[in-house]
Scaffold this motif. Structure first.
Motif, PDB file in Angstrom:
ATOM      1  N   ILE A 247      -3.058   7.643  -9.340  1.00  0.00           N
ATOM      2  CA  ILE A 247      -3.904   6.841  -8.373  1.00  0.00           C
ATOM      3  C   ILE A 247      -3.463   5.137  -8.619  1.00  0.00           C
ATOM      4  O   ILE A 247      -4.411   4.295  -8.298  1.00  0.00           O
ATOM      5  N   GLY A 248      -2.344   4.898  -9.152  1.00  0.00           N
ATOM      6  CA  GLY A 248      -1.837   3.442  -9.072  1.00  0.00           C
ATOM      7  C   GLY A 248      -1.341   3.107 -10.393  1.00  0.00           C
ATOM      8  O   GLY A 248      -1.356   3.713 -11.482  1.00  0.00           O
ATOM      9  N   TRP A 249      -1.057   1.741 -10.447  1.00  0.00           N
ATOM     10  CA  TRP A 249      -0.591   1.112 -11.357  1.00  0.00           C
ATOM     11  C   TRP A 249      -1.118  -0.153 -11.704  1.00  0.00           C
ATOM     12  O   TRP A 249      -1.782  -0.813 -11.003  1.00  0.00           O
ATOM     13  N   LEU A 250      -1.090  -0.585 -13.002  1.00  0.00           N
ATOM     14  CA  LEU A 250      -1.672  -1.710 -13.406  1.00  0.00           C
ATOM     15  C   LEU A 250      -0.530  -3.107 -13.582  1.00  0.00           C
ATOM     16  O   LEU A 250       0.684  -2.705 -13.786  1.00  0.00           O
ATOM     17  N   GLY A 251      -1.097  -4.071 -13.416  1.00  0.00           N
ATOM     18  CA  GLY A 251       0.053  -5.206 -13.265  1.00  0.00           C
ATOM     19  C   GLY A 251      -0.563  -6.371 -12.309  1.00  0.00           C
ATOM     20  O   GLY A 251      -1.710  -6.698 -12.309  1.00  0.00           O
ATOM     21  N   VAL A 340      -9.473  12.955  -5.550  1.00  0.00           N
ATOM     22  CA  VAL A 340      -8.893  12.913  -4.285  1.00  0.00           C
ATOM     23  C   VAL A 340      -9.355  11.565  -3.476  1.00  0.00           C
ATOM     24  O   VAL A 340      -8.427  10.896  -2.538  1.00  0.00           O
ATOM     25  N   ARG A 341     -10.334  11.024  -3.681  1.00  0.00           N
ATOM     26  CA  ARG A 341     -10.703   9.726  -3.010  1.00  0.00           C
ATOM     27  C   ARG A 341     -10.068   8.554  -3.567  1.00  0.00           C
ATOM     28  O   ARG A 341      -9.564   7.821  -2.732  1.00  0.00           O
ATOM     29  N   ALA A 342      -9.929   8.428  -5.001  1.00  0.00           N
ATOM     30  CA  ALA A 342      -9.035   7.347  -5.463  1.00  0.00           C
ATOM     31  C   ALA A 342      -7.631   7.574  -4.847  1.00  0.00           C
ATOM     32  O   ALA A 342      -7.075   6.652  -4.651  1.00  0.00           O
ATOM     33  N   TYR A 346      -5.380   4.962  -2.833  1.00  0.00           N
ATOM     34  CA  TYR A 346      -3.962   4.173  -3.109  1.00  0.00           C
ATOM     35  C   TYR A 346      -2.953   4.502  -2.073  1.00  0.00           C
ATOM     36  O   TYR A 346      -2.178   3.632  -1.926  1.00  0.00           O
ATOM     37  N   GLU A 347      -2.964   5.709  -1.542  1.00  0.00           N
ATOM     38  CA  GLU A 347      -2.031   5.982  -0.799  1.00  0.00           C
ATOM     39  C   GLU A 347      -2.268   5.089   0.602  1.00  0.00           C
ATOM     40  O   GLU A 347      -1.114   4.505   1.131  1.00  0.00           O
ATOM     41  N   SER A 352       2.322   2.061   4.556  1.00  0.00           N
ATOM     42  CA  SER A 352       1.950   1.420   5.683  1.00  0.00           C
ATOM     43  C   SER A 352       3.129   1.587   6.972  1.00  0.00           C
ATOM     44  O   SER A 352       4.271   1.867   6.310  1.00  0.00           O
ATOM     45  N   LYS A 353       2.839   1.276   8.108  1.00  0.00           N
ATOM     46  CA  LYS A 353       3.966   1.117   9.135  1.00  0.00           C
ATOM     47  C   LYS A 353       4.839  -0.013   8.830  1.00  0.00           C
ATOM     48  O   LYS A 353       4.074  -1.046   8.735  1.00  0.00           O
ATOM     49  N   PRO A 354       6.181   0.000   8.610  1.00  0.00           N
ATOM     50  CA  PRO A 354       6.679  -1.104   8.149  1.00  0.00           C
ATOM     51  C   PRO A 354       6.787  -2.049   9.296  1.00  0.00           C
ATOM     52  O   PRO A 354       6.981  -1.717  10.498  1.00  0.00           O
TER      53      PRO A 354
END
Length: 544
Positions: A247-251, A340-342, A346-347, A352-354
């Motif tokens: 569900i993601g990264w920290l930083g 699933v929600r998180a 995150y997705e 995104s469409k580049p």
């Protein structure tokens, strides 16, 4: 056997399984260099000691072995400091060999003299000088053991010039065995009981996972015990980013829903991670009401920032293996819904469409194209800088040992780190990302890559400024720009002068052809990317 001190140093290195060393040569440790002549150890001579230390650090991260770097006394050794500090903050095993003034001259401010122990003690696990050549096996084997054991890190060994020339009778030993703390099965069971009744648990995976090579066990753990996973600062490859439990990264600039999931968590399982300032958002991430289960190989990390509700001293892999022997308890229905929600949020954040610019090269398009055209096991290295925000957000790290970068935030790391990583894993594609400011700090190592035929690809994101500092400057002192403008050379032309492949990309349509040519060149390659200087952050709105 009766040999010189320099020969004894190298004999220990051979027994310890050293395959590559990185250095800038110096007269104060010529005895070691001469002894290396008769070995199969790969000696990489860099153009600056900072580059050599970054190479050793990147090599250690990639290989899982102890990185070794060498430099001469004083002026050379202090240049190593940046890589030693990086290894210390990143928990990377390194042995640093530094020439020192002759023993009778010490404490007289002799030529290039530095008190190595005093200088390095606070950024190394241990700093020692060998004054008696008879003690070389004892101290050198201990240095390697300390670098690898517990929370790994750098060990600095000073080598007085005259000591290396002494002829002594030495007995080379076997490497010291590394004894990891055993894991208490009852403590693991208690941790699992706490997790079982949690409504919103989150697991934070840190460097202990990658250092112990336990990502595969972490995947099984997350699935079996129904828990979402977040990776700590610059530990992206501790858990596959495309996994439904990730569900993601920290930083810097993480997904807001990732931070919200941690702040709302009733239980946090911190696995093999120290709570750094960046990961914890200035030490304000965890709620006082959150129950913290902290698992770390170093007891010194437990309670250092947050008081643990349940603490376990254990290697990350040993904890996971023991936990997987246990039966999973039934968990609340809402747990999977939360994951699933998180994950969905995150997705949305990370894909995104580049966007493709016709005037400058937009980094969203670059990362999108990179994902399409490089192997899935490509290794990414990086400097520090806002340019890396696009890599963090959009590039999916699919497996272990696909990211090599400094949690210390050291500029100049990307290129030499990539050289070290490529030497450790020559069959992998290795790509470094640097900003124009950081790249010029170690740009000379392109010659090292060319001389040793290390075919990395260096991507230089050029906006003609120290972009991260400019962003902070504009935020805190708007309209008062000072010291952050840069005027850069033609990096692609410079790389060709070094004997490398070099290209400049002015718009997105040029990137893929340039990337393909770089991959096919068989040489160290550089791709300079001209970006929009008005866009300093991945979070800024794109121009239409």
């Amino acid at each position: 056997m009766r040999i010189s001190g320099g020969k004894a140093i190298v004999e220990v290195m051979k027994v310890e399984g050293v395959e590559s060393v990185f250095c800038v040569p110096g007269e104060s440790y010529l005895g070691v260099l001469d002894a290396l002549y008769d070995t199969n150890i790969n000696v990489i001579s860099a153009r600056h000691e900072g580059g050599a230390s970054f190479m050793a650090e990147g090599y250690a991260k990639m290989s899982g072995k102890v990185g070794v770097c060498m430099a001469t006394r004083g002026v050379g050794s202090t240049n190593l400091s940046i890589g030693i500090h990086t290894a210390y903050q990143d928990s990377t095993p390194m042995v640093v060999l530094i020439g020192q003034v002759e023993r009778p001259f010490k404490a007289r401010e002799a030529f290039q003299e530095v008190d190595l122990a005093g200088y390095y003690n606070h950024i190394a696990k241990w700093a020692i000088e060998i004054d008696d050549a008879k003690r070389i096996p004892e101290i050198m084997h201990r240095a390697f053991a300390m670098a690898k054991s517990g929370r790994p890190g750098p060990v600095v060994v000073g080598l007085p010039h005259d000591m290396l020339e002494d002829k002594v009778e030495v007995h080379i030993r076997k490497p010291y065995p590394i004894v990891e703390p055993g894991v208490d099965s009852a403590a693991v069971r208690e941790a699992l009981n706490i997790l079982a009744v949690a409504e919103n648990p989150v697991l934070i995976a840190g460097g202990g996972v990658t250092l112990s090579g336990s990502s595969a066990w972490l995947i099984q753990f997350a699935e079996k015990f129904t828990i979402p996973v977040v990776t700590a600062f610059r530990r992206f490859d501790a858990f596959p980013n495309l996994h439904p439990h990730y569900i993601g990264w920290l930083g810097f600039g993480p997904c807001k829903s990732t931070l919200e999931a941690i702040k709302k968590a009733d239980v946090i399982l911190a696995l093999g991670t120290r709570f750094s300032q960046v990961s914890t958002q200035d030490y304000e991430l965890l709620s006082e009401n959150t129950k913290l289960i902290h698992v770390d190989i170093s007891p010194n990390e437990l309670g250092k920032v947050y008081a643990p509700y349940h603490a376990i001293v254990s290697d990350a892999k040993a904890f996971l293996v023991e936990a997987l022997k246990q039966e999973a308890s039934a968990v609340s229905e809402g747990r999977m819904e939360m994951i699933v929600r998180a994950r969905s949020e995150y997705e949305t954040f990370s894909t995104s469409k580049p966007y493709y610019s016709q005037e400058y090269t937009d980094m969203e398009g670059v990362i999108h194209d990179l994902i399409e055209y490089v192997p899935e096991n490509t290794v990414i290295t990086s400097d520090a800088g806002n340019f890396f925000g696009w890599v963090c957000r959009f590039f999916p790290f699919r497996e272990e040992k696909t990211y090599v970068g400094p949690t210390s935030g050291a500029m100049g790391y990307g290129l030499p780190g990539a050289i070290g990583a490529k030497i450790a894993s020559p069959d992998r594609t290795v790509i470094s990302f640097s900003g124009d400011g950081g790249f010029m700090m170690t740009m000379q190592e392109l010659e090292t890559a060319a001389r040793y035929n290390v075919p990395i690809i260096a991507i230089v994101v050029n906006n003609n400024m120290y972009g991260t500092i400019r962003a902070h400057q504009e935020k805190h002192f708007p309209g008062r720009v000072v010291a952050t403008d840069l005027k850069n050379p033609d990096y692609a032309a410079l790389s060709r002068l070094f004997g490398c492949h070099g290209e400049t990309v002015h718009k997105n349509a040029d990137f893929v052809p340039a990337l393909k040519r770089a991959l096919d060149s068989g040489k160290p390659a550089l791709i300079e990317i001209q970006t929009d200087p008005s866009i300093l952050s991945v979070n800024q709105v794109k121009r239409s």
